[in-house]
Design a protein around this motif. Structure first.
Motif, PDB file in Angstrom:
ATOM      1  N   UNK A  98      11.378  -8.301  -5.293  1.00 35.11           N
ATOM      2  CA  UNK A  98      10.526  -9.587  -5.466  1.00 35.11           C
ATOM      3  C   UNK A  98       9.469  -9.557  -4.470  1.00 35.11           C
ATOM      4  N   UNK A  99       9.815  -9.101  -3.231  1.00 41.02           N
ATOM      5  CA  UNK A  99       8.793  -9.078  -2.183  1.00 41.02           C
ATOM      6  C   UNK A  99       7.552  -8.353  -2.627  1.00 41.02           C
ATOM      7  N   UNK A 100       7.883  -7.034  -3.430  1.00 43.39           N
ATOM      8  CA  UNK A 100       6.689  -6.131  -3.607  1.00 43.39           C
ATOM      9  C   UNK A 100       5.884  -6.667  -5.019  1.00 43.39           C
ATOM     10  N   UNK A 101       6.606  -7.387  -5.857  1.00 38.77           N
ATOM     11  CA  UNK A 101       6.163  -8.010  -7.065  1.00 38.77           C
ATOM     12  C   UNK A 101       5.398  -9.247  -6.535  1.00 38.77           C
ATOM     13  N   UNK A 102       5.672 -10.028  -5.676  1.00 36.04           N
ATOM     14  CA  UNK A 102       5.266 -11.299  -5.404  1.00 36.04           C
ATOM     15  C   UNK A 102       3.635 -10.800  -4.582  1.00 36.04           C
ATOM     16  N   UNK A 103       3.803  -9.653  -3.969  1.00 32.77           N
ATOM     17  CA  UNK A 103       2.742  -9.168  -3.128  1.00 32.77           C
ATOM     18  C   UNK A 103       1.424  -9.214  -3.895  1.00 32.77           C
ATOM     19  N   UNK A 104       1.318  -8.838  -5.513  1.00 32.03           N
ATOM     20  CA  UNK A 104       0.671  -8.736  -6.259  1.00 32.03           C
ATOM     21  C   UNK A 104      -0.388  -7.714  -6.054  1.00 32.03           C
ATOM     22  N   UNK A 105      -1.738  -7.767  -6.509  1.00 36.39           N
ATOM     23  CA  UNK A 105      -2.601  -6.657  -6.440  1.00 36.39           C
ATOM     24  C   UNK A 105      -2.591  -6.142  -4.890  1.00 36.39           C
ATOM     25  N   UNK A 106      -2.585  -7.095  -3.794  1.00 36.30           N
ATOM     26  CA  UNK A 106      -2.816  -6.704  -2.500  1.00 36.30           C
ATOM     27  C   UNK A 106      -1.728  -5.412  -2.092  1.00 36.30           C
ATOM     28  N   UNK A 107      -0.571  -5.513  -2.620  1.00 39.27           N
ATOM     29  CA  UNK A 107       0.394  -4.458  -2.201  1.00 39.27           C
ATOM     30  C   UNK A 107       0.586  -3.422  -3.609  1.00 39.27           C
ATOM     31  N   UNK A 108      -0.343  -3.513  -4.442  1.00 42.08           N
ATOM     32  CA  UNK A 108      -0.212  -2.685  -5.528  1.00 42.08           C
ATOM     33  C   UNK A 108      -0.319  -1.087  -5.089  1.00 42.08           C
ATOM     34  N   UNK A 109      -1.088  -0.618  -3.991  1.00 40.12           N
ATOM     35  CA  UNK A 109      -0.591   0.810  -3.583  1.00 40.12           C
ATOM     36  C   UNK A 109       0.768   1.027  -3.199  1.00 40.12           C
ATOM     37  N   UNK A 110       1.358  -0.007  -2.545  1.00 39.94           N
ATOM     38  CA  UNK A 110       2.703   0.124  -1.943  1.00 39.94           C
ATOM     39  C   UNK A 110       3.849   0.309  -3.290  1.00 39.94           C
ATOM     40  N   UNK A 111       3.538  -0.311  -4.303  1.00 39.29           N
ATOM     41  CA  UNK A 111       4.316  -0.252  -5.329  1.00 39.29           C
ATOM     42  C   UNK A 111       4.035   1.262  -6.107  1.00 39.29           C
ATOM     43  N   UNK A 112       2.954   1.552  -6.277  1.00 37.36           N
ATOM     44  CA  UNK A 112       2.975   2.977  -6.572  1.00 37.36           C
ATOM     45  C   UNK A 112       3.378   4.040  -5.832  1.00 37.36           C
ATOM     46  N   UNK A 113       3.413   3.944  -4.510  1.00 37.99           N
ATOM     47  CA  UNK A 113       4.094   4.730  -3.600  1.00 37.99           C
ATOM     48  C   UNK A 113       5.563   4.759  -3.693  1.00 37.99           C
ATOM     49  N   UNK A 114       6.011   3.464  -3.822  1.00 36.92           N
ATOM     50  CA  UNK A 114       7.670   3.442  -4.066  1.00 36.92           C
ATOM     51  C   UNK A 114       8.083   4.151  -5.270  1.00 36.92           C
ATOM     52  N   UNK A 115       7.200   3.809  -6.179  1.00 35.24           N
ATOM     53  CA  UNK A 115       7.773   4.685  -7.610  1.00 35.24           C
ATOM     54  C   UNK A 115       7.912   6.059  -7.404  1.00 35.24           C
ATOM     55  N   UNK A 116       6.626   6.703  -6.842  1.00 38.48           N
ATOM     56  CA  UNK A 116       6.697   8.248  -6.487  1.00 38.48           C
ATOM     57  C   UNK A 116       7.693   8.374  -5.702  1.00 38.48           C
ATOM     58  N   UNK A 117       8.265   7.841  -4.750  1.00 39.02           N
ATOM     59  CA  UNK A 117       9.478   8.101  -3.636  1.00 39.02           C
ATOM     60  C   UNK A 117      10.651   7.814  -4.662  1.00 39.02           C
ATOM     61  N   UNK A 118      10.906   6.905  -5.280  1.00 40.18           N
ATOM     62  CA  UNK A 118      12.073   6.607  -6.186  1.00 40.18           C
ATOM     63  C   UNK A 118      12.388   7.745  -7.327  1.00 40.18           C
ATOM     64  N   UNK A 119      11.119   8.170  -7.766  1.00 42.56           N
ATOM     65  CA  UNK A 119      11.196   9.234  -9.046  1.00 42.56           C
ATOM     66  C   UNK A 119      11.845  10.310  -8.392  1.00 42.56           C
ATOM     67  N   UNK A 120      11.353  10.728  -7.278  1.00 40.36           N
ATOM     68  CA  UNK A 120      11.779  12.089  -6.644  1.00 40.36           C
ATOM     69  C   UNK A 120      13.221  11.955  -6.016  1.00 40.36           C
ATOM     70  N   UNK A 121      13.531  10.940  -5.235  1.00 38.44           N
ATOM     71  CA  UNK A 121      14.520  10.850  -4.353  1.00 38.44           C
ATOM     72  C   UNK A 121      15.593   9.883  -4.855  1.00 38.44           C
ATOM     73  N   UNK A 122      15.380   8.688  -5.690  1.00 33.46           N
ATOM     74  CA  UNK A 122      16.339   7.856  -6.021  1.00 33.46           C
ATOM     75  C   UNK A 122      15.991   7.207  -7.396  1.00 33.46           C
ATOM     76  N   UNK A 123      16.338   8.153  -8.303  1.00 39.48           N
ATOM     77  CA  UNK A 123      16.015   7.562  -9.693  1.00 39.48           C
ATOM     78  C   UNK A 123      16.807   5.926 -10.001  1.00 39.48           C
ATOM     79  N   UNK A 124      17.912   5.869  -9.387  1.00 33.29           N
ATOM     80  CA  UNK A 124      18.435   4.578  -9.572  1.00 33.29           C
ATOM     81  C   UNK A 124      17.778   3.407  -9.119  1.00 33.29           C
ATOM     82  N   UNK A 125      17.205   3.805  -7.780  1.00 36.22           N
ATOM     83  CA  UNK A 125      16.353   2.382  -7.598  1.00 36.22           C
ATOM     84  C   UNK A 125      15.089   2.341  -8.250  1.00 36.22           C
TER      85      UNK A 125
END
Length: 332
Positions: free
Chosen positions: A85-112
């Motif tokens: 929710x913190x990431x979603x509520x951040x909106x466009x300001x934290x969009x790069x963080x959302x993308x980095x989280x997806x890159x990390x999770x795709x490689x390290x934590x598919x469940x996340x």
């Protein structure tokens, strides 16, 4: 303080930390806004539980490692729902963080990643992730379940009707292929093949009725089906069966493809059988491609084609046949 902070060896972050430790959180936050070094600013914001601000400042810094540090800290400390929710509520300001989280999770934590997409109601991304996982699953039942789950996600998006139908077809094909493998006691690998290759393998395994049924169920055209059967029977070297098939009805692809395909596979003698059913204008050249030099010579002679006869003489490896061809050429 405004004159000395940041200019006499004391950073705004250090003063802000003292203010925070003294219970003056508002002042600490205000001071941190003047801190230019994100590496000093962000950790203190995290300690103060100013999580959203810490994430924004990390993103603003452009330091990927710092953004990852914040994300991993928050993921470890917050309940998963609050983290997302913190990431979603951040909106466009934290969009790069959302993308980095997806890159990390795709490689390290598919469940996340799966949970993140679900929490953000990203049905298409959820479906694509399931298809990606299905493609690597060796257990057929698990692959089928993942594919069906992906189809459900696509079907819930009105704009993804085509994708939903395609994935449903994939699941249906996978179920059929499981059945086919059981029918042949696992002696032929059907799972993972395309519709065309599945039909070809059915023919090669003697499952002609299954192949015909698939032809109708999967709307395979007459032309495509004839090509598939031509290829399958050629691979089997089932010449009698191929001949019977060619005579079963008028070929929707003609007979030149029979000749050219058989020649391409090195079966010139078998290819010659079908030349007589091809366009008369092409028979000389087709016989020549089959290595049937006498037949080619007769066709060229009949048409008065001196150039064709000359080419046959040039290619013919047999001296006796070559002399016969030279006799035909002299009479043209």
């Amino acid at each position: 303080m405004g004159a000395g902070a940041g200019s006499a060896g004391v950073s705004y972050a250090e003063i802000a930390k003292k203010a925070w430790e003294s219970g003056r959180t508002g002042l600490a936050t205000m001071l941190l806004d003047h801190e230019t070094r994100a590496a000093e600013q962000v950790p203190l914001l995290l300690g103060m539980r100013e999580d959203g601000r810490a994430l924004e400042k990390a993103v603003d810094s452009g330091d990927t490692d710092l953004v990852y540090q914040v994300l991993l800290n928050l993921h470890k400390r917050l309940p998963l729902g609050d983290f997302f929710k913190l990431i979603e509520d951040g909106g466009p300001k934290v969009a790069p963080a959302s993308k980095l989280l997806q890159l990390y999770a795709r490689d390290q934590n598919r469940e996340m990643l799966r949970d993140f997409f679900y929490s953000d109601d990203r049905r298409v991304d959820s479906g694509l992730l399931l298809l990606e996982e299905a493609s690597t699953q060796e257990d057929i039942s698990a692959r089928f379940n993942s594919t069906k789950a992906a189809q459900k996600f696509f079907s819930e998006d009105r704009e993804r009707g085509f994708e939903a139908r395609m994935v449903e077809e994939s699941a249906r094909l996978l179920a059929l292929q499981q059945t086919l493998e059981k029918d042949v006691d696992g002696k032929a690998p059907f799972v993972g093949l395309s519709v065309s290759d599945t039909i070809m393998l059915c023919i090669q395994c003697g499952l002609s009725k299954r192949a015909e049924r698939m032809r109708g169920e999967w709307k395979v055209s007459d032309r495509q089906y004839w090509w598939l059967k031509l290829r399958a029977l050629t691979e089997m070297k089932a010449w009698d069966e191929l001949d019977a098939f060619s005579k079963s009805k008028k070929s929707p692809i003609g007979y030149e493809p029979f000749v050219r395909h058989l020649v391409s596979k090195g079966y010139g003698k078998q290819a010659g059988v079908y030349v007589a059913r091809c366009d008369p204008a092409k028979r000389g050249e087709l016989y020549l491609s089959c290595g049937e030099y006498r037949a080619a010579g007769r066709e060229f002679k009949e048409k008065g084609d001196a150039a064709g006869l000359s080419e046959a003489i040039r290619l013919c490896p047999d001296n006796l046949t070559k002399r016969e061809l030279q006799g035909l050429l002299s009479s043209v």
